[in-house]
Motif scaffolding. Structure first.
Motif, PDB file in Angstrom:
ATOM      1  N   ILE A 152      -6.365  -0.539  -2.727  1.00 36.37           N
ATOM      2  CA  ILE A 152      -5.311   0.471  -2.712  1.00 36.37           C
ATOM      3  C   ILE A 152      -5.483   1.431  -3.878  1.00 36.37           C
ATOM      4  O   ILE A 152      -5.353   2.653  -3.738  1.00 36.37           O
ATOM      5  CB  ILE A 152      -3.931  -0.212  -2.739  1.00 36.37           C
ATOM      6  CG1 ILE A 152      -3.720  -1.021  -1.465  1.00 36.37           C
ATOM      7  CG2 ILE A 152      -2.827   0.811  -2.903  1.00 36.37           C
ATOM      8  CD1 ILE A 152      -2.529  -1.925  -1.527  1.00 36.37           C
ATOM      9  N   TRP A 153      -5.801   0.859  -5.024  1.00 35.22           N
ATOM     10  CA  TRP A 153      -5.990   1.669  -6.231  1.00 35.22           C
ATOM     11  C   TRP A 153      -7.124   2.685  -6.005  1.00 35.22           C
ATOM     12  O   TRP A 153      -6.991   3.884  -6.306  1.00 35.22           O
ATOM     13  CB  TRP A 153      -6.316   0.736  -7.401  1.00 35.22           C
ATOM     14  CG  TRP A 153      -6.524   1.384  -8.706  1.00 35.22           C
ATOM     15  CD1 TRP A 153      -6.010   2.582  -9.111  1.00 35.22           C
ATOM     16  CD2 TRP A 153      -7.293   0.875  -9.786  1.00 35.22           C
ATOM     17  NE1 TRP A 153      -6.414   2.843 -10.387  1.00 35.22           N
ATOM     18  CE2 TRP A 153      -7.201   1.815 -10.828  1.00 35.22           C
ATOM     19  CE3 TRP A 153      -8.030  -0.292  -9.982  1.00 35.22           C
ATOM     20  CZ2 TRP A 153      -7.847   1.623 -12.039  1.00 35.22           C
ATOM     21  CZ3 TRP A 153      -8.653  -0.480 -11.188  1.00 35.22           C
ATOM     22  CH2 TRP A 153      -8.560   0.474 -12.202  1.00 35.22           C
ATOM     23  N   LEU A 164       0.763   3.490  -3.199  1.00 40.07           N
ATOM     24  CA  LEU A 164       0.220   4.844  -3.060  1.00 40.07           C
ATOM     25  C   LEU A 164       1.267   5.871  -3.437  1.00 40.07           C
ATOM     26  O   LEU A 164       0.969   6.879  -4.078  1.00 40.07           O
ATOM     27  CB  LEU A 164      -0.234   5.078  -1.621  1.00 40.07           C
ATOM     28  CG  LEU A 164      -1.671   4.726  -1.289  1.00 40.07           C
ATOM     29  CD1 LEU A 164      -1.946   5.122   0.145  1.00 40.07           C
ATOM     30  CD2 LEU A 164      -2.632   5.419  -2.210  1.00 40.07           C
ATOM     31  N   MET A 190       1.422   6.147  -7.054  1.00 43.07           N
ATOM     32  CA  MET A 190       0.251   6.841  -7.587  1.00 43.07           C
ATOM     33  C   MET A 190       0.340   8.339  -7.335  1.00 43.07           C
ATOM     34  O   MET A 190      -0.198   9.132  -8.090  1.00 43.07           O
ATOM     35  CB  MET A 190      -1.024   6.295  -6.950  1.00 43.07           C
ATOM     36  CG  MET A 190      -1.507   5.036  -7.611  1.00 43.07           C
ATOM     37  SD  MET A 190      -2.936   4.424  -6.759  1.00 43.07           S
ATOM     38  CE  MET A 190      -2.612   2.700  -6.826  1.00 43.07           C
ATOM     39  N   GLN A 191       1.010   8.717  -6.256  1.00 43.72           N
ATOM     40  CA  GLN A 191       1.125  10.136  -5.947  1.00 43.72           C
ATOM     41  C   GLN A 191       2.455  10.699  -6.430  1.00 43.72           C
ATOM     42  O   GLN A 191       2.882  11.757  -5.979  1.00 43.72           O
ATOM     43  CB  GLN A 191       0.980  10.350  -4.434  1.00 43.72           C
ATOM     44  CG  GLN A 191      -0.414  10.013  -3.959  1.00 43.72           C
ATOM     45  CD  GLN A 191      -0.472   9.735  -2.486  1.00 43.72           C
ATOM     46  OE1 GLN A 191       0.560   9.675  -1.822  1.00 43.72           O
ATOM     47  NE2 GLN A 191      -1.662   9.563  -1.963  1.00 43.72           N
ATOM     48  N   ARG A 194      -8.171   3.776  -3.172  1.00 47.15           N
ATOM     49  CA  ARG A 194      -7.759   4.757  -2.185  1.00 47.15           C
ATOM     50  C   ARG A 194      -6.910   5.851  -2.816  1.00 47.15           C
ATOM     51  O   ARG A 194      -7.004   7.013  -2.444  1.00 47.15           O
ATOM     52  CB  ARG A 194      -6.976   4.068  -1.071  1.00 47.15           C
ATOM     53  CG  ARG A 194      -6.520   5.045  -0.048  1.00 47.15           C
ATOM     54  CD  ARG A 194      -5.849   4.395   1.118  1.00 47.15           C
ATOM     55  NE  ARG A 194      -5.252   5.437   1.943  1.00 47.15           N
ATOM     56  CZ  ARG A 194      -4.460   5.198   2.958  1.00 47.15           C
ATOM     57  NH1 ARG A 194      -4.175   3.966   3.288  1.00 47.15           N
ATOM     58  NH2 ARG A 194      -3.950   6.179   3.646  1.00 47.15           N
ATOM     59  N   GLY A 195      -6.094   5.448  -3.782  1.00 53.96           N
ATOM     60  CA  GLY A 195      -5.257   6.446  -4.432  1.00 53.96           C
ATOM     61  C   GLY A 195      -6.004   7.291  -5.439  1.00 53.96           C
ATOM     62  O   GLY A 195      -5.450   8.266  -5.951  1.00 53.96           O
ATOM     63  N   THR A 196      -7.251   6.937  -5.732  1.00 52.84           N
ATOM     64  CA  THR A 196      -7.956   7.592  -6.832  1.00 52.84           C
ATOM     65  C   THR A 196      -9.086   8.502  -6.371  1.00 52.84           C
ATOM     66  O   THR A 196      -9.217   9.625  -6.861  1.00 52.84           O
ATOM     67  CB  THR A 196      -8.549   6.523  -7.776  1.00 52.84           C
ATOM     68  OG1 THR A 196      -7.533   5.594  -8.085  1.00 52.84           O
ATOM     69  CG2 THR A 196      -9.050   7.158  -9.042  1.00 52.84           C
ATOM     70  N   GLU A 214       0.831  -1.196   0.000  1.00 55.46           N
ATOM     71  CA  GLU A 214       0.000   0.000   0.000  1.00 55.46           C
ATOM     72  C   GLU A 214       0.870   1.252   0.000  1.00 55.46           C
ATOM     73  O   GLU A 214       0.624   2.193  -0.760  1.00 55.46           O
ATOM     74  CB  GLU A 214      -0.913  -0.020   1.235  1.00 55.46           C
ATOM     75  CG  GLU A 214      -1.671   1.275   1.401  1.00 55.46           C
ATOM     76  CD  GLU A 214      -3.005   1.049   2.052  1.00 55.46           C
ATOM     77  OE1 GLU A 214      -3.146   0.056   2.767  1.00 55.46           O
ATOM     78  OE2 GLU A 214      -3.898   1.878   1.840  1.00 55.46           O
TER      79      GLU A 214
END
Lengths: 107, 167, 391
Positions: C312-313, C56, C59-60, C315-317, C52
């Motif tokens: 997780i995806w 994350l 992704m960020q 959450r990042g979106t 995660e």
């Protein structure tokens, strides 16, 4: 320990004690929510009786006691929801849940 | 008389006792949850698996939470105040409860000879319960469904109503 | 050989308890199984946390932890040592007993739920008739522990977080339960083992997973949404929205107790992902008959990990919802949709003709979605806010 010669008697005594505790709570506490808790305990004691009689009764395959307990659980849930809704409304109206003070019938 | 029964009975009764005597309302609700869980375990011990799990799901998962919510939403009125938590008529209430218990206990002990001995373990599956609910007990099931719907609507309406100008 | 690989853990267990006398074998096998579950899931938890944080981070547009060990893979170990050696702080006004019990109740209830999940062929700890009901009963018990944690801390943020969490969990538990009822109706059993067995049939090489049917697909989507809310994952992470109420109900927890909460949350995620996999994605069965040679337990854990990756995806979106959006969504959209889905499941059971039931089922689901999701949610006027309980 003759009173516990059969397992059923033990369950019945526990249920009776639970019922008495619930009754005592409902009759002696001042807070309306505690009275509801007492009523829930009494209903649960009745459920314990039903299940015990079902288990040790002559025809457990008929499921009567089991079904009765299931329906009683459903009814108790409905009772709790409506009762607590009423308590919240009374508190909003009179700013208290003390049953000694909520003794008038007029709002 | 197994050890498991004694332990579970004591747990349940202790939870119930604490639920009606403790001073802090939230502690009462948590003790109530303990009593409910103990009862569920007693049901499991009586081979009523389905009812036991339903008991945990409905009572520990919903009723205890409802009670807790009601306690927190009605706070501020009379907690923290010194004095007794018991009603003015507590002596009469206690007397009545003791009398009821004496009567029930007397009835149980008197009929202990006639009580049935443990039969064999009943082989009841969830499927049996489902079949019974849909055939023999279908009318009570429908009535309970109606009752629950009515209670849902009623509870929402009762709790939703607000005094004029409160909005 | 394939058979051996599939049953390796079962055979290992039999070999292990074979050293003991007959009378002890049953107890010993239960103890060993429990020990394995209690060891495997925290290990998975460490992997998931690392995944995660790294995912994350990517992704960020940053690296994520990369200092401890090669590529930062030893980060969970460092985290564990840190949380074990930290001071355990209990607020002076806290209700010490309840404050202490709350994380234990959470972890115990969450691990109990794992007991009924079939994690591979013949790999289920407790095989019982009403295992789905047992799972939900254990899931319901976690709500009380969340409340205990928030209330006993004597901190307004904790209490707010706990109230939010409990309200959210109660609201989303109803659609979560109802979305699984369709599966129970079609399978005719509450036993998770039977539900998986019913899905391990193949036609044209493709498995009969519940997700490949109209009621299963709709139920699956709603189950995923409700499970995210039930585990307090983003976008439903209002109970621990750090920009609003610090950390919600575990604001006042530190050291080992905080680690227990963290563990409970992640193991809860694994267990609900495992349940969703079991109900809709065929549990330990392979999607294609041609891939059945891969051991069943690999399939189960692969699906669970995939599910976690999806969490997780998301959450990042997605951004966090507002409280009123959360409640409206649960009661005005998810709940009616799950009820309609029951109708679709009944239709699937009783309508004759393969194509007809597909068309009717899809039509009901799509119609209900358009009616409730598009039309029903559109007419929402925003009025002045009313603070009902904060006068």
């Amino acid at each position: 320990m003759t009173c516990f010669s059969t397992p059923l008697a033990g369950y019945l005594l526990v249920a009776a004690l639970l019922f008495a505790i619930g009754l005592a709570g409902a009759l002696t506490r001042r807070n309306a929510i505690l009275v509801l808790i007492g009523i829930e305990l009494m209903l649960n004691a009745a459920n314990l009786n039903l299940i015990a009689f079902w288990r040790f009764g002559p025809h457990p395959e008929m499921l009567t006691g089991l079904m009765f307990a299931l329906f009683s659980i459903a009814v108790a849930a409905a009772e709790a929801a409506v009762g607590l809704g009423l308590v919240i409304q009374i508190h909003r109206h009179l700013k208290t849940t003390d049953l000694d003070q909520i003794s008038r019938m007029k709002g | 008389m197994s050890i498991a029964f004694v332990v579970l009975a004591l747990l349940t009764l202790a939870g119930a006792m604490a639920a009606v005597t403790l001073r802090n309302l939230v502690h009462c609700a948590l003790a109530l949850a303990v009593a409910f869980a103990g009862l569920a375990l007693l049901f499991l011990q009586l081979d009523a698996q389905f009812v036991g799990f339903t008991q945990i799901l409905v009572y520990v998962g919903a009723v205890a939470i409802l009670v807790v919510f009601a306690i927190l939403l009605t706070r501020g009125a009379d907690d923290g105040k010194a004095g007794t938590v018991f009603s003015r008529t507590w002596l009469a209430g206690l007397g009545i409860a003791a009398a009821v218990f004496a009567l029930l206990g007397w009835a149980v002990l008197r009929s202990v000879r006639g009580l049935a001995q443990a039969a064999g373990t009943p082989a009841v599956t969830v499927e049996n319960i489902g079949q019974a609910l849909m055939s023999r007990y279908v009318l009570p099931l429908e009535i309970v469904a109606l009752l629950l719907t009515a209670a849902l609507v009623g509870a929402v309406i009762v709790a939703m109503y607000e005094k004029e100008g409160a909005r | 050989m394939i058979e051996k690989a599939d049953q390796i853990f079962v055979l290992l267990l039999h070999w292990l308890v074979g050293f003991l006398p007959e009378a002890w074998q049953h107890v010993a096998s239960v103890v060993v199984c429990v020990a394995v579950i209690v060891a495997v899931y925290p290990a998975l938890f460490a992997v998931a946390v690392l995944m995660e944080r790294k995912g994350l981070g990517r992704m960020q547009n940053r690296y994520g932890p990369n200092r401890v060990g090669p590529f930062g893979v030893l980060q969970p170990v460092a985290d564990g040592i840190k949380s074990l050696t930290k001071e355990d702080i209990v607020p002076r006004n806290a209700d010490a007993a309840v404050h202490f019990i709350a994380p234990l109740v959470l972890v115990v209830a969450v691990f109990m739920g794992l007991a009924v999940l079939p994690m591979g062929r013949n790999m289920v700890l407790v095989e019982m008739d009403a295992s789905l009901l047992f799972f939900f009963a254990m899931g319901a018990s976690t709500e009380l522990s969340v409340f205990m944690a928030g209330w006993s801390s004597r901190n307004k943020y904790s209490l707010l977080g706990a109230m939010r969490a409990v309200a959210q969990m109660i609201s989303y538990e109803v659609p979560l339960l109802l979305s699984t009822v369709g599966v129970v109706m079609i399978t005719g059993s509450l036993s998770l083992v039977d539900i998986v067995d019913a899905q391990t049939r193949y036609s044209w090489g493709l498995a009969h997973w519940n997700v490949f049917k109209p009621w299963g697909l709709a139920g699956f989507v709603m189950f995923v949404i409700a499970s995210m809310a039930e585990t307090n994952r983003s976008p439903f992470d209002l109970p621990e929205g750090e920009s609003e109420i610090i950390a919600g109900y575990f604001t006042e927890y530190s050291g080992f107790k905080f680690a227990l909460f963290f563990l409970g949350e992640y193991v809860g995620m694994f267990s609900i992902a495992g349940l969703g996999t079991t109900l809709f994605l065929g549990g330990w069965s392979s999607p294609l008959a041609a891939l059945s040679w891969i051991p069943s337990w690999i399939w189960f854990f692969a699906k669970v990990e995939l599910w976690i990756c999806f969490f997780i995806w998301v959450r990042g979106t997605l951004p966090r919802l507002r409280q009123d959006q959360l409640m409206n969504f649960a009661w005005k959209f998810l709940l009616p949709m799950t009820l309609v889905n029951l109708l679709v499941a009944a239709e699937w059971r009783f309508v004759e003709g393969v194509w007809l039931r597909w068309i009717v089922g899809m039509a009901i689901v799509a119609g209900a979605y358009v009616l409730m999701g598009r039309v029903g949610m559109r007419r929402e006027r925003l009025g002045p806010r009313s603070y009902r309980y904060a006068e």
